[in-house]
Design a protein around this motif. Structure first.
Motif, PDB file in Angstrom:
ATOM      1  N   LEU A  31       0.837  -1.203   0.000  1.00  0.00           N
ATOM      2  CA  LEU A  31       0.000   0.000   0.000  1.00  0.00           C
ATOM      3  C   LEU A  31       0.871   1.252   0.000  1.00  0.00           C
ATOM      4  N   GLY A  32       1.891   1.230   0.863  1.00  0.00           N
ATOM      5  CA  GLY A  32       2.718   2.426   1.051  1.00  0.00           C
ATOM      6  C   GLY A  32       3.383   2.884  -0.237  1.00  0.00           C
ATOM      7  N   HIS A  33       3.912   1.939  -1.006  1.00  0.00           N
ATOM      8  CA  HIS A  33       4.632   2.386  -2.209  1.00  0.00           C
ATOM      9  C   HIS A  33       3.668   2.958  -3.237  1.00  0.00           C
ATOM     10  N   MET A  34       2.414   2.454  -3.257  1.00  0.00           N
ATOM     11  CA  MET A  34       1.423   3.062  -4.160  1.00  0.00           C
ATOM     12  C   MET A  34       0.990   4.428  -3.632  1.00  0.00           C
ATOM     13  N   ALA A  35       0.881   4.573  -2.320  1.00  0.00           N
ATOM     14  CA  ALA A  35       0.523   5.883  -1.751  1.00  0.00           C
ATOM     15  C   ALA A  35       1.560   6.927  -2.149  1.00  0.00           C
ATOM     16  N   VAL A  36       2.833   6.543  -2.107  1.00  0.00           N
ATOM     17  CA  VAL A  36       3.900   7.484  -2.468  1.00  0.00           C
ATOM     18  C   VAL A  36       3.768   7.884  -3.941  1.00  0.00           C
ATOM     19  N   LYS A  37       3.604   6.892  -4.817  1.00  0.00           N
ATOM     20  CA  LYS A  37       3.505   7.197  -6.257  1.00  0.00           C
ATOM     21  C   LYS A  37       2.300   8.090  -6.545  1.00  0.00           C
ATOM     22  N   ILE A  38       1.163   7.742  -5.954  1.00  0.00           N
ATOM     23  CA  ILE A  38      -0.080   8.464  -6.280  1.00  0.00           C
ATOM     24  C   ILE A  38      -0.056   9.872  -5.678  1.00  0.00           C
ATOM     25  N   ALA A  39       0.381   9.988  -4.421  1.00  0.00           N
ATOM     26  CA  ALA A  39       0.425  11.326  -3.783  1.00  0.00           C
ATOM     27  C   ALA A  39       1.379  12.235  -4.550  1.00  0.00           C
ATOM     28  N   HIS A  40       2.492  11.686  -5.001  1.00  0.00           N
ATOM     29  CA  HIS A  40       3.450  12.468  -5.790  1.00  0.00           C
ATOM     30  C   HIS A  40       2.809  12.907  -7.110  1.00  0.00           C
ATOM     31  N   ALA A  41       2.102  11.971  -7.766  1.00  0.00           N
ATOM     32  CA  ALA A  41       1.452  12.320  -9.044  1.00  0.00           C
ATOM     33  C   ALA A  41       0.348  13.356  -8.842  1.00  0.00           C
ATOM     34  N   MET A  42      -0.248  13.379  -7.648  1.00  0.00           N
ATOM     35  CA  MET A  42      -1.271  14.396  -7.356  1.00  0.00           C
ATOM     36  C   MET A  42      -0.652  15.761  -7.067  1.00  0.00           C
ATOM     37  N   GLY A  43       0.655  15.783  -6.889  1.00  0.00           N
ATOM     38  CA  GLY A  43       1.346  17.062  -6.692  1.00  0.00           C
ATOM     39  C   GLY A  43       1.661  17.402  -5.251  1.00  0.00           C
ATOM     40  N   ALA A  44       1.434  16.465  -4.325  1.00  0.00           N
ATOM     41  CA  ALA A  44       1.711  16.738  -2.908  1.00  0.00           C
ATOM     42  C   ALA A  44       3.216  16.622  -2.621  1.00  0.00           C
ATOM     43  N   GLU A  45       3.636  17.199  -1.501  1.00  0.00           N
ATOM     44  CA  GLU A  45       5.017  17.006  -1.023  1.00  0.00           C
ATOM     45  C   GLU A  45       4.981  15.762  -0.132  1.00  0.00           C
ATOM     46  N   VAL A  46       5.731  14.748  -0.522  1.00  0.00           N
ATOM     47  CA  VAL A  46       5.554  13.426   0.089  1.00  0.00           C
ATOM     48  C   VAL A  46       6.753  13.037   0.962  1.00  0.00           C
ATOM     49  N   THR A  47       6.444  12.539   2.156  1.00  0.00           N
ATOM     50  CA  THR A  47       7.467  12.046   3.074  1.00  0.00           C
ATOM     51  C   THR A  47       7.174  10.589   3.408  1.00  0.00           C
ATOM     52  N   VAL A  48       8.187   9.748   3.339  1.00  0.00           N
ATOM     53  CA  VAL A  48       8.022   8.363   3.794  1.00  0.00           C
ATOM     54  C   VAL A  48       8.511   8.260   5.234  1.00  0.00           C
ATOM     55  N   LEU A  49       7.698   7.606   6.068  1.00  0.00           N
ATOM     56  CA  LEU A  49       8.102   7.286   7.432  1.00  0.00           C
ATOM     57  C   LEU A  49       8.180   5.766   7.522  1.00  0.00           C
ATOM     58  N   SER A  50       9.404   5.253   7.423  1.00  0.00           N
ATOM     59  CA  SER A  50       9.629   3.809   7.398  1.00  0.00           C
ATOM     60  C   SER A  50      10.373   3.433   8.681  1.00  0.00           C
ATOM     61  N   GLN A  51      10.356   2.133   8.999  1.00  0.00           N
ATOM     62  CA  GLN A  51      11.029   1.741  10.242  1.00  0.00           C
ATOM     63  C   GLN A  51      12.522   2.086  10.207  1.00  0.00           C
ATOM     64  N   SER A  52      13.141   1.910   9.039  1.00  0.00           N
ATOM     65  CA  SER A  52      14.582   2.190   8.925  1.00  0.00           C
ATOM     66  C   SER A  52      14.834   2.941   7.610  1.00  0.00           C
ATOM     67  N   LEU A  53      16.097   3.249   7.372  1.00  0.00           N
ATOM     68  CA  LEU A  53      16.444   3.949   6.127  1.00  0.00           C
ATOM     69  C   LEU A  53      16.817   2.979   5.006  1.00  0.00           C
ATOM     70  N   SER A  54      16.589   1.666   5.228  1.00  0.00           N
ATOM     71  CA  SER A  54      17.086   0.673   4.261  1.00  0.00           C
ATOM     72  C   SER A  54      16.455   0.806   2.868  1.00  0.00           C
ATOM     73  N   LYS A  55      15.263   1.401   2.783  1.00  0.00           N
ATOM     74  CA  LYS A  55      14.606   1.532   1.470  1.00  0.00           C
ATOM     75  C   LYS A  55      14.577   2.989   0.996  1.00  0.00           C
ATOM     76  N   LYS A  56      15.483   3.810   1.581  1.00  0.00           N
ATOM     77  CA  LYS A  56      15.428   5.253   1.278  1.00  0.00           C
ATOM     78  C   LYS A  56      15.568   5.552  -0.221  1.00  0.00           C
ATOM     79  N   GLU A  57      16.547   4.900  -0.862  1.00  0.00           N
ATOM     80  CA  GLU A  57      16.755   5.161  -2.300  1.00  0.00           C
ATOM     81  C   GLU A  57      15.501   4.839  -3.101  1.00  0.00           C
ATOM     82  N   ASP A  58      14.886   3.706  -2.768  1.00  0.00           N
ATOM     83  CA  ASP A  58      13.650   3.314  -3.457  1.00  0.00           C
ATOM     84  C   ASP A  58      12.566   4.358  -3.221  1.00  0.00           C
ATOM     85  N   GLY A  59      12.416   4.762  -1.988  1.00  0.00           N
ATOM     86  CA  GLY A  59      11.352   5.711  -1.641  1.00  0.00           C
ATOM     87  C   GLY A  59      11.484   6.996  -2.449  1.00  0.00           C
ATOM     88  N   LEU A  60      12.694   7.488  -2.569  1.00  0.00           N
ATOM     89  CA  LEU A  60      12.914   8.728  -3.323  1.00  0.00           C
ATOM     90  C   LEU A  60      12.646   8.484  -4.812  1.00  0.00           C
TER      91      LEU A  60
END
Ligand code: NAP
Ligand code: ZN
Ligand code: ZN
Length: 347
Positions: free
Chosen positions: A186-215
């Motif tokens: 769900l989270g990765h789709m929320a990031v893609k869709i919120a970004h496409a809607m034009g929002a400023e998007v922040t991921v809050l993940s347990q660790s930074l291990s997926k940071k590159e992917d998130g960006l």
């Protein structure tokens, strides 16, 4: 009746294994779909293991279905043989109540009919998409636009609509700060869709291990929630937080990240109750809300939006024999970012 191959759990503790199930005869307004791909949603695991209660066995999970229409009933007008189609969490509803008439069939006052784990109009248990074919009322079948491959489209039918609906409802868009908690299906789709809607998007993940992917997926910022400084640095920041976590979280800590009139909407559905301090809401007039998938019309809107913006799910395609392994990996947050079953491996 059509006998088809499927994968089922026979009890809350049994691994899923191959079986056969019956699909009902095609009614005049029904569509027979040859399933090509089925996504693995965390809800499949909650259900197969009876974590929410009320499961009946055998259970064939799967409500992220993408395939091709292979037959249509005599009165079907919306779909034709050969069409690329999808089925999500709903296969029918009363169609008459005030919520159904608003296009919110997921909130049908008589209870929607779930793709699996429900009781169909024929009085038999419904069974889901980990199977080669499904028969569905044409009004509950979605069109998958050209431009999204069927495998990457499958997870949109649940993960896509479940995140699109609250992002729309709470007005994600330019000038709005949106946080997504949990970078899974769900989270990765929320990031893609919120970004496409034009929002400023922040991921809050347990660790930074997926940071590159998130960006790469479209986030502007990425923070680790295991770092207590994150909660100090981001206090009072967000207009909307979408919590996709499948387990219990410290709601008070996340509510403190909301700006004035901000909303924390829970789509994650852990079995255990969550608790919060009323003061976490009173301060800066915050809201805590929930959201359940989305109606049929909005699901089509989401698919069209994703096609327009070139969005599909990031997937790992697996054969049916790997379903149990995939479940374990989802539970270990080791998913990038949705497992999708290649249904050809069930034949
Ligand atoms: P998922 O792929 O497993 O993603 C959940 C993510 O939450 C994980 O990847 C992980 O992200 C984070 N997480 C997991 N355990 C955690 C913990 N103990 N503490 C903090 N973070 C944790 O699951 P999903 O398929 O996206 O589904 C998520 C939830 O939404 C499930 O409960 C599912 O049943 C529910 N759901 C609800 C609806 C609805 O209509 N409301 C629809 C579909 C699914 P990080 O590694 O980034 O921290
Ligand atoms: Zn789901
Ligand atoms: Zn209804």
């Amino acid at each position: 009746m059509l006998t088809v191959n499927a994968y089922a759990a026979t009890s809350a503790t049994a691994p899923l294994g191959p079986t056969t199930i019956e699909r009902r005869d095609l009614g005049p307004r029904d569509v027979l779909i040859e399933i090509k791909f089925a996504g693995i949603c965390h809800s499949d695991i909650h259900n197969a293991r009876n974590e929410w209660g009320g499961a009946t066995y055998p259970i064939v999970p799967g409500h992220e279905i993408a395939g091709i229409v292979s037959r249509v009933g005599a009165e079907v007008t919306r779909h034709a043989v050969g069409d690329r189609v999808g089925v999500g969490c709903l296969v029918d509803s009363c169609r008459e109540c005030v919520n159904c008439r608003k296009g919110e069939e997921q909130h049908c006052l008589k209870g929607f009919i779930g793709t699996y784990g429900g009781v169909g109009r024929d009085g038999k248990p419904t069974q889901g998409g980990y199977s080669t074919h499904i028969v569905v009322a044409e009004d509950f079948v979605l069109k998958i636009p050209e431009g999204i491959s069927l495998d990457a489209a499958a997870p949109l039918l649940c993960a896509g609509i479940t995140t699109y609906a609250p992002l729309r409802h709470w007005g994600a868009g330019p000038g709005r700060k949106v946080a997504v908690v949990g970078l899974g299906g769900l989270g990765h789709m929320a990031v893609k869709i919120a970004h496409a809607m034009g929002a400023e998007v922040t991921v809050l993940s347990q660790s930074l291990s997926k940071k590159e992917d998130g960006l790469r997926l479209g986030a502007d910022h990425y923070h680790a929630t295991k770092d207590p400084e994150t909660f100090q640095k981001l206090a009072g920041t967000f207009d909307l937080i979408v919590n996709t976590v499948s387990a219990k979280i410290d709601l008070d800590a996340y509510l403190s990240l909301l700006a004035l009139d901000g909303t924390l909407v829970n789509v994650g559905a852990p079995a255990e109750p969550l608790s919060l301090q009323v003061f976490s809401l009173i301060m800066t007039r915050r809201s805590f809300a929930g959201s359940l998938i989305g109606g049929i019309q909005q699901t089509q809107e989401m698919l069209d939006f994703c096609a327009k913006h070139g969005l599909g799910s990031d997937i790992e395609v697996i054969p049916a024999t790997k379903i149990n392994e995939a479940y374990e990996r989802v539970l270990a947050s080791d998913v990038r970012y949705r497992f999708v079953i290649d249904i050809a491996t069930l034949k």
